[in-house]
Design a protein around this motif. Structure first.
Motif, short mmCIF file in Angstrom:
data_model
loop_
_atom_site.label_atom_id
_atom_site.label_comp_id
_atom_site.label_asym_id
_atom_site.label_seq_id
_atom_site.Cartn_x
_atom_site.Cartn_y
_atom_site.Cartn_z
N ASP B 75 -35.29 -6.07 47.95
CA ASP B 75 -35.67 -6.16 46.54
C ASP B 75 -34.60 -5.55 45.65
O ASP B 75 -34.48 -4.34 45.54
N ILE B 76 -33.85 -6.42 45.02
CA ILE B 76 -32.75 -5.95 44.16
C ILE B 76 -33.26 -5.02 43.07
O ILE B 76 -32.57 -4.10 42.64
N ALA B 77 -34.48 -5.29 42.63
CA ALA B 77 -34.99 -4.53 41.49
C ALA B 77 -35.45 -3.13 41.88
O ALA B 77 -35.72 -2.30 41.02
N ILE B 85 -25.60 -1.82 46.51
CA ILE B 85 -24.98 -3.13 46.34
C ILE B 85 -23.64 -2.98 45.64
O ILE B 85 -22.64 -3.57 46.03
N VAL B 99 -18.81 -11.38 47.92
CA VAL B 99 -20.09 -11.12 48.55
C VAL B 99 -21.24 -11.96 48.01
O VAL B 99 -21.43 -12.06 46.81
N PHE B 100 -21.90 -12.61 48.93
CA PHE B 100 -23.14 -13.32 48.62
C PHE B 100 -24.25 -12.29 48.61
O PHE B 100 -24.35 -11.45 49.51
N LEU B 101 -25.11 -12.38 47.61
CA LEU B 101 -26.24 -11.47 47.58
C LEU B 101 -27.53 -12.23 47.80
O LEU B 101 -27.74 -13.29 47.21
N GLY B 102 -28.38 -11.70 48.66
CA GLY B 102 -29.66 -12.33 48.90
C GLY B 102 -30.80 -11.36 48.68
O GLY B 102 -30.67 -10.17 48.95
N ASN B 103 -31.89 -11.85 48.16
CA ASN B 103 -33.07 -11.03 47.92
C ASN B 103 -34.21 -11.59 48.77
O ASN B 103 -34.67 -12.70 48.54
N ASP B 105 -37.17 -10.47 49.06
CA ASP B 105 -38.49 -10.31 48.47
C ASP B 105 -39.47 -9.69 49.48
O ASP B 105 -40.65 -10.01 49.48
N GLN B 110 -38.38 -15.34 54.37
CA GLN B 110 -37.37 -15.55 53.34
C GLN B 110 -36.02 -14.99 53.80
O GLN B 110 -34.98 -15.60 53.59
N LYS B 113 -34.45 -17.28 56.23
CA LYS B 113 -33.95 -18.46 55.54
C LYS B 113 -32.60 -18.16 54.89
O LYS B 113 -31.67 -18.96 54.98
N LEU B 114 -32.54 -17.01 54.25
CA LEU B 114 -31.29 -16.63 53.58
C LEU B 114 -30.15 -16.48 54.58
O LEU B 114 -29.05 -16.96 54.34
N ARG B 117 -28.88 -19.78 55.42
CA ARG B 117 -28.14 -20.40 54.34
C ARG B 117 -26.74 -19.81 54.23
O ARG B 117 -25.77 -20.50 53.94
N PHE B 118 -26.64 -18.52 54.46
CA PHE B 118 -25.36 -17.84 54.29
C PHE B 118 -24.44 -17.99 55.48
O PHE B 118 -23.22 -18.08 55.33
#
Lengths: 332, 332
Positions: B75-77, B85, B99-103, B105, B110, B113-114, B117-118
DNA sequence: CTAAAGCCTGCAACCGGTTGCATGTCAATG
DNA sequence: CATTGACATGCAACCGGTTGCAGGCTTTAG
């Protein structure tokens, strides 16, 4: 079963396994409607069975579509940005896009460097609160679709959080409380939001007959706010509107250091509402729409990637004052 | 002058302009020591003059080096992550990595999945506070160099912030203050940090002869903390150690709702020190080493990419208690 | 003065997909 | 029954670099 191979799986092995040409494998993935359902199934089965997954890089090379976008912010650690980044990232995710994140550290040179590093690998970029010159922004926008957040450059698609409306409400609120002399504590000179807030503060203060001074904090941070307090009190003002919540929080600390009570002796208003009600006293501030901004910017960018329509888009989100306890006393 | 061409600049045009073969242009950029200084200069001049910049994608296709890494966080937030980060990103930057960033959640699906994808576009990945099963982590680590943060899986390189030491100090601190019954407010069940903290709390409480209860907050957030207060007070404990500062902050709010004074009637300790002294009363908490963790993880990953040595690395950062005002009265 | 050893540079194959075009098949049409 | 066209598939060129290998030229040693 996915065998633990050495990553050597290419379209060729799948083609052989399925007894078709490489091109057919490719089409089975990208344009199945061109193939007979029978062939598609055979290819997909073979791929599945081998654990094949198309090489994104090779695909990008021939098609030009990388499925990536870049997002550059001045400071990830500034609490304004994480929710924005998160929203953008999740929106990208819905369209199977990957996002590069860049931190410019409030430095135009660094920002320029990051754009250069990213530009070859992305279909489009988003610059949030860019510190670049209009000229550089235009130059980059000429290369790739580009969306700005909180930066107003003619002709470049942009999403703006209009903090002006909230700041005007803040000034009116302070005037109503009887303040006659206020100070605006400014943020980065290259920040569009800062210009907008300063302008709104000055303008509406004048209209309401308040005296207004400007004090600079340069970098938006707790420490900068704290240090700005000397200059703030020197003006003789009775309330301050800070560029952002972090600065405001620093100001609160600085005032406490001097035993100046808030809101009794001095009123404080922040901007961006990133701290919730976590300060003490809880901070009166201008609401933030960063989640919507992040989401809107991303979907706007994806839209631009679809239809190459170079319309001049300017998407504005307005804001409002959130009154808490740094302007009006609590428990009275 | 950089002409505003249609992006058609390839190695070929540069080769022609410089009067050499494409391979020489390539070498001028990647292995200048193979060429005569004269040729290198000629090529570089031509490139400069045309505004040529090598295509990263094409390069990646033939070399396998993309110059990218991925960083996935739950959770980035959550304020724990942005500094991490940021540190990782700046460290990557020093080596010209993107850098690719993934969240994720907080969702294993998820996250999976990320990664998928990366993985095709990066040389290595970092999973911070991964919510994946050991099994999935191992599977991914088999594909690509992978570094974990705050997750302890044998054989996978990992950077751990040992909050155990800080939590033990916290329990001792509470015991010293006379508390005899405390509660640990737990975070996500799949979180390694949570397990570690819960274990440390329980263990050292037992050793010191304190009674300890566990209350679950599931998702680490302000709201979860606030809602947990009912369960907390129901235990009859006189102090709480929360999974993180956000939860602790929510607990403070929940206690205030019930007019329970802090630290007078109830003591609260957070973890991660992400709020600074911004709460009221300012939060006693366990220090955080997230910046170092982010930086260490990234440089560890880059190191792994260099030397293919599959050593078993386990890098531990210890923590300490930061005493503020939610455990001991202030201004007394 | 000739042979061996370097040093540069170009050729061409390759990385792993995508896509325009040609070919072949089969059914519909006159 | 011959022709036309739709459809499915394969061929080969291409995306933009990188790199092993070979050849030409110069230098050093015998």
């Amino acid at each position: 079963m996915v065998s633990e191979q050495k990553q050597k799986l290419t379209i060729k092995q799948v083609a052989e396994a399925a007894g078709v040409a490489r091109s057919s494998v490719s089409r089975a993935f990208t344009r199945p409607e061109m193939l007979s359902p029978e062939t598609v199934r055979r290819v997909l089965d073979a791929a599945e069975q081998l654990g094949y997954v198309p090489n994104q890089t090779a695909r990008a090379l021939s098609t030009g579509r990388h499925g990536n976008v870049a997002l550059i912010v001045p400071d990830i650690a500034n609490p304004f940005f994480p929710p924005l980044i998160r929203a953008a990232q999740m929106e990208a995710d819905r369209s199977n896009f990957c996002v590069f994140l860049g931190n410019s550290d409030e430095d135009p040179k660094q920002e320029d460097k990051l754009v250069g590093r990213f530009v070859g690998q992305v279909e489009g970029l988003i610059l949030a609160s860019s510190r670049l010159s209009d000229e550089r922004i235009r130059a980059h926008a000429a290369q790739r679709p580009l969306v700005l957040i909180n930066r107003d450059v003619d002709g470049i698609p942009r999403v703006l959080i209009d903090s002006g409306s909230g700041v005007r409400e803040a000034v009116a609120h302070l005037a109503e409380l009887g303040h006659q002399h206020i100070v605006y504590v400014a943020g980065p000179a290259t920040s569009w939001s800062n210009k907008q807030r300063r302008f709104a503060a000055r303008k509406s203060a004048e209209r309401l007959g308040l005296k207004v001074d400007i004090v600079a904090a340069i970098v938006p941070s707790y420490d900068a706010g704290r240090e700005a307090v000397a200059a703030i009190t020197a003006t003789g003002a009775t309330a301050a509107i800070a560029f952002d919540d972090l600065t405001a929080q620093g100001i609160l600390a600085g005032l406490a250091d001097r035993n100046i009570s808030v809101p009794g002796q001095f009123g404080v208003v922040g901007c961006d509402d990133v701290l919730g009600a976590a300060t003490y006293p809880s901070l009166t501030t201008v609401s933030n729409r960063s989640v919507e901004a992040g989401k809107a910017a991303l979907s706007l960018l994806l839209e631009l990637l679809q239809s190459q329509s170079p319309r001049d888009i300017r998407y504005v989100l307005d804001t409002h004052l959130v009154v808490r306890n740094t302007t009006v006393g609590h428990k009275e």
